[in-house]
Design a protein around this motif. Structure first.
Motif, PDB file in Angstrom:
ATOM      1  N   GLU A   7      43.906 -43.396  32.603  1.00  0.00           N
ATOM      2  CA  GLU A   7      44.669 -44.001  31.284  1.00  0.00           C
ATOM      3  C   GLU A   7      45.930 -44.979  32.081  1.00  0.00           C
ATOM      4  OE1 GLU A   7      44.495 -40.377  27.942  1.00  0.00           O
ATOM      5  OE2 GLU A   7      46.315 -40.909  29.057  1.00  0.00           O
ATOM      6  N   VAL A   8      46.086 -46.414  31.681  1.00  0.00           N
ATOM      7  CA  VAL A   8      47.000 -46.903  31.854  1.00  0.00           C
ATOM      8  C   VAL A   8      48.073 -47.123  31.223  1.00  0.00           C
ATOM      9  CG1 VAL A   8      47.603 -49.455  32.656  1.00  0.00           C
ATOM     10  CG2 VAL A   8      45.523 -48.261  33.428  1.00  0.00           C
ATOM     11  N   VAL A   9      49.268 -46.958  31.636  1.00  0.00           N
ATOM     12  CA  VAL A   9      50.374 -47.198  30.683  1.00  0.00           C
ATOM     13  C   VAL A   9      51.267 -48.141  31.213  1.00  0.00           C
ATOM     14  CG1 VAL A   9      50.143 -44.810  29.811  1.00  0.00           C
ATOM     15  CG2 VAL A   9      51.618 -45.326  31.835  1.00  0.00           C
ATOM     16  N   THR A 110      57.000 -51.549  45.569  1.00  0.00           N
ATOM     17  CA  THR A 110      56.034 -52.329  46.047  1.00  0.00           C
ATOM     18  C   THR A 110      55.897 -53.873  45.656  1.00  0.00           C
ATOM     19  OG1 THR A 110      54.313 -51.824  45.004  1.00  0.00           O
ATOM     20  CG2 THR A 110      54.832 -50.390  46.793  1.00  0.00           C
ATOM     21  N   GLN A 111      57.017 -54.205  44.665  1.00  0.00           N
ATOM     22  CA  GLN A 111      56.463 -55.328  43.922  1.00  0.00           C
ATOM     23  C   GLN A 111      56.719 -56.461  44.831  1.00  0.00           C
ATOM     24  OE1 GLN A 111      58.284 -52.908  43.135  1.00  0.00           O
ATOM     25  NE2 GLN A 111      57.695 -51.934  41.275  1.00  0.00           N
ATOM     26  N   ASP A 112      57.586 -56.583  45.764  1.00  0.00           N
ATOM     27  CA  ASP A 112      58.006 -57.771  46.529  1.00  0.00           C
ATOM     28  C   ASP A 112      57.051 -57.998  47.680  1.00  0.00           C
ATOM     29  OD1 ASP A 112      59.838 -58.458  44.579  1.00  0.00           O
ATOM     30  OD2 ASP A 112      61.184 -57.077  45.606  1.00  0.00           O
ATOM     31  N   GLU A 120      49.079 -49.769  42.656  1.00  0.00           N
ATOM     32  CA  GLU A 120      48.786 -48.769  41.876  1.00  0.00           C
ATOM     33  C   GLU A 120      47.235 -48.311  41.941  1.00  0.00           C
ATOM     34  OE1 GLU A 120      50.271 -51.792  41.287  1.00  0.00           O
ATOM     35  OE2 GLU A 120      52.326 -50.918  40.676  1.00  0.00           O
ATOM     36  N   ALA A 121      46.497 -49.453  41.899  1.00  0.00           N
ATOM     37  CA  ALA A 121      44.774 -48.953  41.856  1.00  0.00           C
ATOM     38  C   ALA A 121      44.522 -48.296  42.962  1.00  0.00           C
ATOM     39  CB  ALA A 121      44.309 -50.552  41.730  1.00  0.00           C
ATOM     40  N   GLY A 153      47.246 -40.577  34.439  1.00  0.00           N
ATOM     41  CA  GLY A 153      47.786 -41.793  33.985  1.00  0.00           C
ATOM     42  C   GLY A 153      48.363 -42.586  35.063  1.00  0.00           C
ATOM     43  N   VAL A 154      48.217 -43.915  35.057  1.00  0.00           N
ATOM     44  CA  VAL A 154      48.713 -44.922  36.073  1.00  0.00           C
ATOM     45  C   VAL A 154      49.644 -45.852  35.297  1.00  0.00           C
ATOM     46  CG1 VAL A 154      48.174 -46.409  37.897  1.00  0.00           C
ATOM     47  CG2 VAL A 154      46.765 -44.642  37.255  1.00  0.00           C
ATOM     48  N   VAL A 155      51.052 -45.614  35.817  1.00  0.00           N
ATOM     49  CA  VAL A 155      51.796 -46.979  35.531  1.00  0.00           C
ATOM     50  C   VAL A 155      51.724 -48.105  36.114  1.00  0.00           C
ATOM     51  CG1 VAL A 155      54.394 -47.448  35.231  1.00  0.00           C
ATOM     52  CG2 VAL A 155      53.676 -45.181  34.620  1.00  0.00           C
ATOM     53  N   GLY A 156      51.580 -48.934  35.295  1.00  0.00           N
ATOM     54  CA  GLY A 156      51.338 -50.399  35.849  1.00  0.00           C
ATOM     55  C   GLY A 156      50.624 -51.351  34.694  1.00  0.00           C
ATOM     56  N   THR A 157      50.351 -52.675  35.345  1.00  0.00           N
ATOM     57  CA  THR A 157      49.598 -53.825  34.398  1.00  0.00           C
ATOM     58  C   THR A 157      48.253 -53.549  35.077  1.00  0.00           C
ATOM     59  OG1 THR A 157      50.541 -55.341  35.814  1.00  0.00           O
ATOM     60  CG2 THR A 157      51.596 -55.034  33.556  1.00  0.00           C
ATOM     61  N   LEU A 158      47.303 -52.806  34.755  1.00  0.00           N
ATOM     62  CA  LEU A 158      46.206 -52.629  35.069  1.00  0.00           C
ATOM     63  C   LEU A 158      44.937 -52.574  34.267  1.00  0.00           C
ATOM     64  CD1 LEU A 158      47.376 -49.485  37.665  1.00  0.00           C
ATOM     65  CD2 LEU A 158      46.389 -51.892  38.452  1.00  0.00           C
TER      66      LEU A 158
END
Length: 509
Positions: A7-9, A110-112, A120-121, A153-158
């Protein structure tokens, strides 16, 4: 064929309350997400292990359990995304032992950095890798009994469909590679594939008629010859085909599926036979990638695969060094060593694909195999890519290398050189090419590069170089060093390479 539902949140704050733990992955010496910073800071006051090794902390989060999974530094020149997969896997094992069934996975910091664009994947796939249990264990004990984490659940835009499709392919690859030689003998390997692709757009054709195989795959059948005395060990070729509705390019795979490699007449001794049920890792990886294709159903990429599934047995009927065998391509092959069997069946498979290539748009050929000890020695845990001239001109190796880096399935490039072709050149007019020398590849100079030269000649691909009217891009993919965790071919968990590398290169937008 279950694995954790994903599940992606969008964020921790928008997640629902059904999760029963949080797995926090990142460098704990850097700025932590504010939702967890106070809990970690208080825990550090009483336990200096916090942020240095994986731990379970009591905290006011989902389920009252915060599992800290530190990566250590991520900014050094040599750091890569696999560190995140490793940390997520360690956190997942702690969660499982604690009785967690539905954790929320949070990756931070890790965003930068472009190296971590798919962090995340990769964390999710690392978690699944750690939780995977062998097919024999699941069949004996029950999946629900030993694979107890049901949802992640995985937090991110996936894209949850993408995460699930890749993991579905990786699971197929692990099952086929890692399962013992009777449970995954050639006919049962084919049966598994038929079940895995039932009700999908992938067409499965199993060629198991012995006379047809002898006529159409003569090198493959030389390897299989000693196995014909035992019906349950009979060989087959498994053809998998996915036709895209608006195909713009076609990936064509030959997969080495040696379900057990005794070495044949050049028998493996000194304990080196243990683990040789995993010599089918190339065919397993191709089938796994095809499973991801079946789930993703790409619009513009067609995929065709031929898997040679054979047992290299020892016996009175075994083929021997010095034999000269005419390949499907018409090339006369002199056998140098019967333990260099994988390249023989690959040559016949590639020759079939070469003939078929004209029927497909923009064909690109790949052989995937646990082929040489030299690849493991030279590349360590990395897949070796050996491109031909047209593949170099089209940058196929760069595409795979780049995808492997960001998706956590890394590879390194080796070049095909004139010395490789000289090494396999015929010594007399009785034959056209030599399959190998009679020494182990690990102690042979250019031991993982020269087999690509053999494959090029024996499959007839030397007629399709940059200097031909019909060049065919071809990359040989040796996973002997990357196919199992830790290089332990008897006990190491199959890594499912190169499923993620190819999926990232060709299927993910």
């Amino acid at each position: 064929m279950a694995f954790p539902k994903v599940e992606v949140v969008e964020s921790y704050s928008t997640a629902h309350n059904d999760y029963d733990a949080v797995i926090l992955v990142g460098d704990f010496d850097q700025h932590l997400p504010p939702e967890f910073a106070d809990f970690v800071a208080r825990a550090k006051q009483s336990d200096r292990r916090v942020g240095q090794q994986p731990l379970l902390l009591a905290a006011d989060v989902f389920g009252g359990r915060l599992i800290t999974a530190p990566t250590g530094p991520l900014s050094r020149d040599f750091d890569d995304v696999r560190t995140i997969a490793d940390a997520a896997g360690l956190g997942a094992r702690i969660a499982q032992m604690a009785g967690v069934t539905k954790p929320l996975l949070v990756v931070f910091g890790t965003q930068d950095d472009a190296r971590y664009g798919q962090a995340e994947a990769v964390a999710f796939w690392g978690l699944c890798q750690a939780l995977y249990e062998p097919l024999e264990a699941r069949e004996a004990l029950g999946e629900e009994t030993i694979e107890t984490i049901t949802t992640v659940g995985v937090v991110g835009t996936l894209d949850a469909e993408w995460l699930s499709a890749v993991e579905s392919g990786k699971r197929v690859a692990r099952d086929l590679c890692g399962t013992e030689p009777e449970r995954m003998a050639a006919p049962r390997f084919a049966e598994y594939c038929q079940q895995a692709f039932a009700h999908t757009p992938v067409k499965v054709t199993v060629i198991d008629d012995i006379q047809q195989l002898q006529h159409e795959y003569p090198l493959l059948m030389a390897v299989a010859r000693a196995s014909l005395k035992v019906e349950r060990h009979w060989p087959c070729v498994i053809r998998l085909e996915y036709n895209a509705p608006a195909a713009e390019q076609t990936l064509m795979f030959a997969g080495k599926g040696i379900v057990y490699d005794t070495g044949g007449a050049d028998l493996k001794t000194g304990g080196h036979m243990a683990g040789m049920s995993r010599d089918k890792g190339g065919a397993a990886g191709v089938a796994g990638f095809m499973k991801t294709v079946a789930e993703m159903r790409p619009e513009t990429v067609s995929v065709v695969a031929e898997l040679g599934v054979v047992r290299n047995s020892i016996g009175a009927e075994a083929f021997v060094a010095d034999e000269i065998i005419k390949a499907h391509s018409g090339v006369r092959v002199r056998i140098g060593n019967t333990d260099a069997e994988g390249r023989l069946l690959l040559a016949d498979l590639l020759s079939h694909l070469r003939v078929q290539a004209a029927n497909y748009p923009r064909p690109q050929l790949f052989s995937v195999a646990t082929l040489t000890g030299h690849a493991a020695l030279a590349k360590g845990p990395y897949t070796a890519l050996v491109p031909n001239g047209p593949a170099r001109a089209n940058g196929l190796h760069d595409k795979l290398w780049e995808a492997g880096e960001v998706y956590g399935d890394p590879a390194e490039v080796s070049w095909s050189r004139r010395e490789d072709f000289s090494f396999v050149a015929p010594r007399t007019k009785a034959d056209d090419v030599l399959s190998s020398n009679n020494g182990p590849s690990a102690t042979t100079r250019r031991g993982h590069q020269f087999p690509m030269a053999f494959l090029t000649i024996a499959a007839g691909l030397d007629r399709h170089g940059n200097d031909s009217d019909h060049p065919l891009p071809y990359v040989h993919v040796d996973i002997a060093g990357s196919g199992v965790e830790g290089g332990d071919w008897q006990h190491g968990k199959p890594s499912a390479t190169p499923v993620t590398c190819f999926a990232g290169a060709y299927l993910h937008k």
